[in-house]
Design a protein around this motif. Structure first.
Motif, mmCIF file in Angstrom:
data_model
loop_
_atom_site.group_PDB
_atom_site.id
_atom_site.type_symbol
_atom_site.label_atom_id
_atom_site.label_comp_id
_atom_site.label_asym_id
_atom_site.label_seq_id
_atom_site.Cartn_x
_atom_site.Cartn_y
_atom_site.Cartn_z
ATOM 1 N N LYS A 93 2.763 -8.532 -26.469
ATOM 2 C CA LYS A 93 2.452 -9.954 -26.628
ATOM 3 C C LYS A 93 2.157 -10.311 -28.084
ATOM 4 N N GLU A 94 1.348 -9.495 -28.742
ATOM 5 C CA GLU A 94 0.956 -9.849 -30.105
ATOM 6 C C GLU A 94 2.032 -9.507 -31.132
ATOM 7 N N ALA A 95 2.945 -8.624 -30.819
ATOM 8 C CA ALA A 95 4.008 -8.248 -31.762
ATOM 9 C C ALA A 95 4.871 -9.457 -32.123
ATOM 10 N N ALA A 96 5.149 -10.312 -31.166
ATOM 11 C CA ALA A 96 5.963 -11.504 -31.430
ATOM 12 C C ALA A 96 5.272 -12.421 -32.442
ATOM 13 N N ALA A 97 3.966 -12.579 -32.311
ATOM 14 C CA ALA A 97 3.222 -13.416 -33.255
ATOM 15 C C ALA A 97 3.201 -12.786 -34.646
ATOM 16 N N THR A 113 -3.404 -8.956 -40.951
ATOM 17 C CA THR A 113 -4.636 -8.225 -40.650
ATOM 18 C C THR A 113 -5.682 -9.174 -40.079
ATOM 19 N N ASN A 114 -5.825 -10.351 -40.691
ATOM 20 C CA ASN A 114 -6.791 -11.340 -40.180
ATOM 21 C C ASN A 114 -6.426 -11.803 -38.779
ATOM 22 N N ASP A 115 -5.134 -11.972 -38.509
ATOM 23 C CA ASP A 115 -4.695 -12.375 -37.169
ATOM 24 C C ASP A 115 -5.077 -11.315 -36.138
ATOM 25 N N LEU A 116 -4.929 -10.049 -36.483
ATOM 26 C CA LEU A 116 -5.299 -8.969 -35.556
ATOM 27 C C LEU A 116 -6.804 -8.931 -35.324
ATOM 28 N N VAL A 117 -7.579 -9.156 -36.376
ATOM 29 C CA VAL A 117 -9.036 -9.145 -36.248
ATOM 30 C C VAL A 117 -9.504 -10.277 -35.336
ATOM 31 N N GLY A 127 -5.806 6.274 -28.834
ATOM 32 C CA GLY A 127 -6.458 5.676 -27.667
ATOM 33 C C GLY A 127 -6.555 4.163 -27.703
ATOM 34 N N GLN A 128 -6.203 3.514 -28.811
ATOM 35 C CA GLN A 128 -6.318 2.054 -28.908
ATOM 36 C C GLN A 128 -5.047 1.325 -28.500
ATOM 37 N N TYR A 129 -3.935 2.021 -28.399
ATOM 38 C CA TYR A 129 -2.669 1.349 -28.110
ATOM 39 C C TYR A 129 -2.585 0.953 -26.641
ATOM 40 N N ASP A 130 -2.243 -0.305 -26.411
ATOM 41 C CA ASP A 130 -2.014 -0.836 -25.069
ATOM 42 C C ASP A 130 -0.678 -1.578 -25.135
ATOM 43 N N GLU A 131 0.321 -1.065 -24.426
ATOM 44 C CA GLU A 131 1.680 -1.617 -24.506
ATOM 45 C C GLU A 131 1.732 -3.098 -24.130
ATOM 46 N N ALA A 132 1.014 -3.499 -23.097
ATOM 47 C CA ALA A 132 1.049 -4.900 -22.654
ATOM 48 C C ALA A 132 0.494 -5.823 -23.739
ATOM 49 N N VAL A 133 -0.609 -5.426 -24.350
ATOM 50 C CA VAL A 133 -1.220 -6.230 -25.409
ATOM 51 C C VAL A 133 -0.316 -6.244 -26.641
ATOM 52 N N ALA A 134 0.202 -5.082 -27.003
ATOM 53 C CA ALA A 134 1.053 -4.973 -28.193
ATOM 54 C C ALA A 134 2.315 -5.807 -28.051
ATOM 55 N N ASN A 163 11.152 -5.024 -37.259
ATOM 56 C CA ASN A 163 10.423 -4.337 -36.204
ATOM 57 C C ASN A 163 8.937 -4.510 -36.431
ATOM 58 N N VAL A 164 8.194 -4.501 -35.350
ATOM 59 C CA VAL A 164 6.744 -4.395 -35.414
ATOM 60 C C VAL A 164 6.447 -3.031 -34.814
ATOM 61 N N ILE A 165 5.902 -2.147 -35.650
ATOM 62 C CA ILE A 165 5.691 -0.755 -35.262
ATOM 63 C C ILE A 165 4.200 -0.488 -35.118
ATOM 64 N N TYR A 166 3.813 0.002 -33.970
ATOM 65 C CA TYR A 166 2.448 0.448 -33.722
ATOM 66 C C TYR A 166 2.470 1.967 -33.808
ATOM 67 N N CYS A 167 1.656 2.508 -34.720
ATOM 68 C CA CYS A 167 1.679 3.953 -34.926
ATOM 69 C C CYS A 167 0.263 4.492 -35.080
ATOM 70 N N ASN A 168 0.167 5.800 -35.084
ATOM 71 C CA ASN A 168 -1.101 6.476 -35.326
ATOM 72 C C ASN A 168 -1.462 6.247 -36.791
ATOM 73 N N ALA A 169 -2.655 5.758 -37.045
ATOM 74 C CA ALA A 169 -3.074 5.449 -38.410
ATOM 75 C C ALA A 169 -3.140 6.698 -39.283
ATOM 76 N N ASN A 170 -3.358 7.840 -38.691
ATOM 77 C CA ASN A 170 -3.464 9.080 -39.456
ATOM 78 C C ASN A 170 -2.139 9.818 -39.589
ATOM 79 N N ASN A 171 -1.141 9.415 -38.809
ATOM 80 C CA ASN A 171 0.181 10.042 -38.862
ATOM 81 C C ASN A 171 1.205 8.991 -38.459
ATOM 82 N N GLN A 172 1.754 8.282 -39.446
ATOM 83 C CA GLN A 172 2.648 7.168 -39.148
ATOM 84 C C GLN A 172 3.959 7.605 -38.510
#
Length: 175
Positions: free
Chosen positions: A130-134, A90-94, A121-128, A154-163
């Motif tokens: 890159k940061e997923a590997a870290a 979480t700190n790394d993402l912040v 609206g916050q998901y950006d595939e290019a950014v994700a 896996n590193v999963i990016y999902c909707n915070a209100n509906n995983q």
């Protein structure tokens, strides 16, 4: 008629009372001694977190450590280590994004994944991508320190209100 119903209810209450007062049998698992848990962690993934929970630690010639826990200590170790690594993620993402980015980031043992909950609206595939590997690299010491190590996560990016609504998923294998 009321007397019959009242008498029936009284008999049922007495029967329920006798059923509840019986001696409970101890299960076989309750009489068994807690099982010891052993895990071996490669030197490059060992962060030493397990040392304060393990009842014994041995190191082989390659620097790999074998930890032996009793079952309760192992549960405490995995719980605390999961929380510790999840907080770091979480700190790394912040650090990369502003504090309003997403809702959560945590390790999910069942899914063998790092889960990042984002607002719509916050998901950006290019950014994700890159940061997923870290994120995976930071999570591997936890997954490889388990009794049954997990080498692919896996590193999963999902909707915070509906995983169940997954924006993107990236798979990584430990070196």
């Amino acid at each position: 008629m009321k007397r019959v119903i009242a008498l029936t209810l009284a008999v049922m209450m007495i029967a329920a009372l006798f059923c509840a007062c019986g001696e409970k049998k101890k299960s076989d698992s309750a009489t068994e001694a807690p099982k010891d848990v052993t895990t071996t962690v490669e030197a490059k993934y060992d962060q030493g977190f397990a040392e304060k929970y393990a009842k014994s630690v041995t190191t082989d010639e390659s620097g790999n450590k074998t930890y032996e826990f009793d079952s309760d200590a192992y549960k405490s170790y995995t719980h605390d280590y999961n929380n510790n690594v999840s907080a770091k993620l979480t700190n790394d993402l912040v650090k990369i994004h502003e504090t309003s980015y997403g809702q959560f980031c945590y390790i999910n043992d069942e899914k063998k994944a790092v889960v990042v909950g984002l607002n719509p609206g916050q998901y950006d595939e290019a950014v994700a991508s890159k940061e997923a590997a870290a994120l995976a690299k930071s999570a591997f010491p936890y997954f490889l320190g388990l009794e049954q190590p997990v080498k692919t996560i896996n590193v999963i990016y999902c909707n915070a209100n509906n995983q169940d609504e997954v924006y993107g998923s990236f798979e990584f294998t430990a070196e």
